[in-house]
Design an enzyme around this catalytic site. Structure first.
Site, PDB file in Angstrom:
ATOM      1  N   PHE A  11      58.533   1.674  16.715  1.00 26.09           N
ATOM      2  CA  PHE A  11      59.925   2.154  16.863  1.00 26.09           C
ATOM      3  C   PHE A  11      60.707   1.989  15.554  1.00 26.09           C
ATOM      4  O   PHE A  11      61.108   2.978  14.919  1.00 26.09           O
ATOM      5  CB  PHE A  11      60.561   1.400  18.043  1.00 26.09           C
ATOM      6  CG  PHE A  11      62.061   1.397  18.077  1.00 26.09           C
ATOM      7  CD1 PHE A  11      62.772   2.589  17.998  1.00 26.09           C
ATOM      8  CD2 PHE A  11      62.766   0.197  18.191  1.00 26.09           C
ATOM      9  CE1 PHE A  11      64.166   2.584  18.031  1.00 26.09           C
ATOM     10  CE2 PHE A  11      64.148   0.183  18.232  1.00 26.09           C
ATOM     11  CZ  PHE A  11      64.856   1.377  18.140  1.00 26.09           C
ATOM     12  N   ASN A  32      47.957  -0.317  13.581  1.00 33.30           N
ATOM     13  CA  ASN A  32      46.711  -0.277  14.365  1.00 33.30           C
ATOM     14  C   ASN A  32      46.945   0.360  15.730  1.00 33.30           C
ATOM     15  O   ASN A  32      46.053   0.368  16.577  1.00 33.30           O
ATOM     16  CB  ASN A  32      46.089  -1.681  14.500  1.00 33.30           C
ATOM     17  CG  ASN A  32      46.964  -2.615  15.317  1.00 33.30           C
ATOM     18  OD1 ASN A  32      48.072  -2.252  15.705  1.00 33.30           O
ATOM     19  ND2 ASN A  32      46.470  -3.803  15.583  1.00 33.30           N
ATOM     20  N   THR A  35      50.897  -1.138  19.722  1.00 38.58           N
ATOM     21  CA  THR A  35      52.156  -0.779  20.402  1.00 38.58           C
ATOM     22  C   THR A  35      52.825   0.427  19.723  1.00 38.58           C
ATOM     23  O   THR A  35      53.729   1.026  20.285  1.00 38.58           O
ATOM     24  CB  THR A  35      53.151  -1.964  20.453  1.00 38.58           C
ATOM     25  OG1 THR A  35      53.375  -2.435  19.122  1.00 38.58           O
ATOM     26  CG2 THR A  35      52.633  -3.094  21.315  1.00 38.58           C
ATOM     27  N   GLY A  36      52.397   0.761  18.522  1.00 33.36           N
ATOM     28  CA  GLY A  36      52.921   1.951  17.835  1.00 33.36           C
ATOM     29  C   GLY A  36      52.223   3.201  18.343  1.00 33.36           C
ATOM     30  O   GLY A  36      51.264   3.117  19.112  1.00 33.36           O
ATOM     31  N   VAL A  57      46.513  -5.448  10.216  1.00 35.78           N
ATOM     32  CA  VAL A  57      46.941  -6.224   9.033  1.00 35.78           C
ATOM     33  C   VAL A  57      46.477  -7.673   9.055  1.00 35.78           C
ATOM     34  O   VAL A  57      46.731  -8.408   8.103  1.00 35.78           O
ATOM     35  CB  VAL A  57      48.480  -6.238   8.847  1.00 35.78           C
ATOM     36  CG1 VAL A  57      48.984  -4.902   8.396  1.00 35.78           C
ATOM     37  CG2 VAL A  57      49.194  -6.717  10.087  1.00 35.78           C
ATOM     38  N   SER A  75      54.248  -5.889  14.550  1.00 33.88           N
ATOM     39  CA  SER A  75      54.234  -6.922  15.598  1.00 33.88           C
ATOM     40  C   SER A  75      54.674  -6.289  16.916  1.00 33.88           C
ATOM     41  O   SER A  75      55.564  -5.435  16.918  1.00 33.88           O
ATOM     42  CB  SER A  75      55.221  -8.067  15.294  1.00 33.88           C
ATOM     43  OG  SER A  75      55.215  -8.997  16.380  1.00 33.88           O
ATOM     44  N   ALA A 114      60.058  -8.660   8.483  1.00 31.87           N
ATOM     45  CA  ALA A 114      60.881  -8.358   9.661  1.00 31.87           C
ATOM     46  C   ALA A 114      60.881  -9.607  10.529  1.00 31.87           C
ATOM     47  O   ALA A 114      59.924  -9.869  11.251  1.00 31.87           O
ATOM     48  CB  ALA A 114      60.300  -7.178  10.423  1.00 31.87           C
ATOM     49  N   TYR A 145      55.720 -15.358  20.132  1.00 38.09           N
ATOM     50  CA  TYR A 145      56.452 -14.472  19.222  1.00 38.09           C
ATOM     51  C   TYR A 145      57.377 -15.304  18.329  1.00 38.09           C
ATOM     52  O   TYR A 145      57.363 -15.190  17.105  1.00 38.09           O
ATOM     53  CB  TYR A 145      57.262 -13.477  20.047  1.00 38.09           C
ATOM     54  CG  TYR A 145      58.040 -12.460  19.240  1.00 38.09           C
ATOM     55  CD1 TYR A 145      57.386 -11.451  18.542  1.00 38.09           C
ATOM     56  CD2 TYR A 145      59.442 -12.497  19.205  1.00 38.09           C
ATOM     57  CE1 TYR A 145      58.109 -10.502  17.820  1.00 38.09           C
ATOM     58  CE2 TYR A 145      60.158 -11.551  18.494  1.00 38.09           C
ATOM     59  CZ  TYR A 145      59.497 -10.551  17.804  1.00 38.09           C
ATOM     60  OH  TYR A 145      60.213  -9.613  17.093  1.00 38.09           O
TER      61      TYR A 145
END
Ligand code: UDP
Length: 314
Positions: A11, A32, A35-36, A57, A75, A114, A145
């Site tokens: 996002f 990878n 979640t993207g 990564v 992440s 980030a 997290y």
């Protein structure tokens, strides 16, 4: 600049890729796709200065040629995601930060981490300023997290002090906008999709917990200003317009003209009771502050979710 953006198909990452290309930079987008999604960057393929590489990564990264900046945005970022994949979440924040810092050092590039408002945990002060050390439960479900990001900040600061890498740490508060996954489980996608479908809006706990929501374009502008600055310690970027989750549900219901009822569900473990950024540092050092109000931002976001829902049911 030639910029590597990890998590570039996510996002935030995809908005960053687009913004950097618009500024005339060359972008290498690494993801990878856990979640993207390629859907997020489909408009960028074919652009001369854009390259996509499918890579994790947490493994050794090789990039040929020069790099001027490494933006480590990979992440999972939704509590629902990082509860499902806790170990990859810990690894991308720890091993992934180490690998990307090593790359930045090798290339003499600026490194940007980030980071997140989650480093403040369930904060005992409100609003949170950068000098607050936080209140995190290391062994709770959110710890995967929060602690990975806290470790990432420590590692980034060590590379700054010990290896003289030029670093930036952005503590990102809740952000929303087009390209959030409709099923990522966070409040905005849940409430908007529930409201559009006239299904019950699921408020967790009593809905009295607060969040402060920043529209993605404001965030990206802030990140760019931080990148171009020389500020090496953490900076909060977020919108200090704080509201309760119940208020957010009501606002979304109103803007979608929805008939949904509000229903109450159990509060997730360690869910922060309050969250609001103190942005005095960003205002002073970056001359940045958000410009998009919550209503304006939601009105730009709701059509995206309407479209995404149509595509899903087609
Ligand atoms: N939340 C909610 N209903 C939902 C999803 C989330 O009430 O369907 C609440 C959640 O418990 C939290 C807030 O919304 O208090 C923000 O959650 P989100 O997952 O968006 O991000 P967080 O700020 O917790 O990382």
């Amino acid at each position: 600049m030639r910029i590597l953006i990890t998590g570039g198909a996510g996002f935030l990452g995809s908005h960053l890729c687009e913004f950097m290309l618009e500024q005339g930079h060359e972008v290498i987008c690494m993801d990878n796709l856990v979640t993207g999604s390629l859907e997020n960057i489909k408009g960028l393929f074919g652009k001369e200065k854009f390259l996509f590489t499918n890579q994790d990564v947490t493994n050794y990264i090789h990039i040929s040629g020069k790099l001027d900046a490494v933006l480590h945005f990979a992440s999972p970022a939704s509590p629902v995601d990082y509860l499902k994949i806790p170990i990859p979440t810990l690894k991308v924040g720890s091993l992934g930060t180490h690998k990307t810092l090593g790359l930045a050092k090798e290339k003499k590039a600026i490194f940007m981490l980030a980071s997140t408002s989650e480093v403040y945990g369930d904060p005992l002060i409100n609003p949170q300023n950068e000098s607050y050390w936080g209140n995190v439960n290391p062994v709770g479900p959110r710890g995967v997290y929060d602690e990975a990001k806290r470790f990432a900040e420590a590692m980034t600061s060590a590379y700054y002090r010990f290896h003289k890498v030029s670093v930036r740490i952005v503590r990102i508060f809740n952000t929303y906008g087009p390209r959030m996954r409709i099923n990522d489980g966070r409040a905005v996608p849940n409430f908007v999709t529930q409201a559009i479908n006239n299904k019950p809006i699921t408020v967790y706990g009593k809905g009295s917990q607060t969040r402060s929501l920043c529209y993605v374009d404001d965030l990206v502008r802030g990140i760019y200003k931080l990148l171009l600055s020389r500020h090496t310690s953490p900076v909060n970027i977020g919108n200090p317009e704080e509201l309760s989750l119940l208020e957010l549900a009501g606002t979304i219901k109103e803007l979608t003209l929805s008939k949904s009822k509000i229903v109450y569900r159990p509060l997730p473990v360690d869910d922060p009771q309050v969250r609001c950024p103190n942005i005095e540092l960003a205002k002073k050092t970056l001359k940045w502050e958000p410009q998009v109000s919550l209503k304006e931002g939601l009105l730009k976001t709701i059509p995206y979710f309407r479209d995404a829902l149509k595509k899903r049911s087609a």
